[in-house]
Design an enzyme around this catalytic site. Sequence first.
Site, PDB file in Angstrom:
ATOM      1  N   ASN A   1       0.813  -1.230   0.000  1.00  0.00           N
ATOM      2  CA  ASN A   1       0.000   0.000   0.000  1.00  0.00           C
ATOM      3  C   ASN A   1       0.838   1.268   0.000  1.00  0.00           C
ATOM      4  OD1 ASN A   1       0.971   0.159   2.604  1.00  0.00           O
ATOM      5  ND2 ASN A   1      -1.010  -0.053   3.611  1.00  0.00           N
ATOM      6  N   LYS A   2       2.134   1.135  -0.232  1.00  0.00           N
ATOM      7  CA  LYS A   2       2.994   2.315  -0.226  1.00  0.00           C
ATOM      8  C   LYS A   2       3.100   2.933  -1.621  1.00  0.00           C
ATOM      9  CE  LYS A   2       4.038   2.313   4.159  1.00  0.00           C
ATOM     10  NZ  LYS A   2       3.282   1.158   4.659  1.00  0.00           N
TER      11      LYS A   2
END
Length: 370
Positions: free
Chosen positions: A185-186
């Site tokens: 999710n970065k």
Amino acid sequence: MEGPITTPVYEPEIGEREKEYVNRCLDTGWVSARGEFVDRFEQEFAAYVGCEHGVSVSNGTTALHLALLALGIGPGDEVIVPTLTYVASANAVAYTGATPVFVDSLPGTWAMDPDDVRRVITTRTRAIMPVHLYGCPCDMTALMGIAQQHGLLVVEDCAEAIGTKVNDRHVGTFGDLAIFSFYGNKTITTGEGGMVVTNSPNLAERCRHLKGQGLAHAREYWHDVVGYNYRMTNICAAIGCAQLERIEETLARKAAVAAEYRRLLADRYEFQAEPAGAVHSHWMVSLLVDRAGDRNALRANLRAAGVETRPLFYPVHTMPMYVRSYRRTPVADDLGSRGVNLPSFPGLSQTEIAKIGRVLRRETPMRAAA
């Protein structure tokens, strides 16, 4: 019965270049911790940030642990950490046997409060860990001044801050060491992965030694320290190289998402501020409801519309394993009770943002003019 999530908080973007590079790993057999992409990703990411050295690792938490170990942090030491952060910041300190000491946040930016840092320094304090929360930078001028005054080390937690800058200088270049995360999710993902960056060749070498089971350089299969298996695979690094090739496009699209949320909702909600002279990378677009009791209903109504949200992090010092360290942090406690993370991925469409905006505007009346 709840329907499906149609708009997640985050989703990675994987394109043809990622597949091409991964297939090159598979075709050549270089699938573990050696291969062309590991060195390439380390060098290119360090150059992007503006550091001399990058050391790839298996995830952001291991990067934090490795950075602290490289600095010699251990039992009897104290490391100052903001309480409003992901729990990994504090856990990495605990892994070394040191004690995390929690401090409050600033209203507006939600970043580590330098005045509170000054209040908790003791003779046991060895380091400060600024966390650039959700992509918003800390006041690094103030924090580095405190560190220099008291002879403290600085480890920057930039897990959420790829693309974040202070006066045109990328975060991660202020302290002794810094870490980044490449979780799914970065802003850049390698699936799982992390990076330690530094301008010190000695610290970089120390990190490399420790991450590879403490393997000695001059003697095969001889290990001269207790080390760790914290290596990144060539496959993960290949994905990272492809992601890094389009980082500026990704950041621009995320900035556009944040700007559209503010355009639609600034008259109803308070957003995390962007300090003067800084670039907020908007890993997460986050806002505050007026009253803590309103948050669950707002999130439930968004969920009914297929929109996933998340609460801000709970202050770490309120969790069972750290509650013995409890001290009053009124700003962080308030933020943690009222904050909401909205869908923030670069592919989020204006149609999806408009849908979220309609729900949020219905939930909250216009704010009074300042």
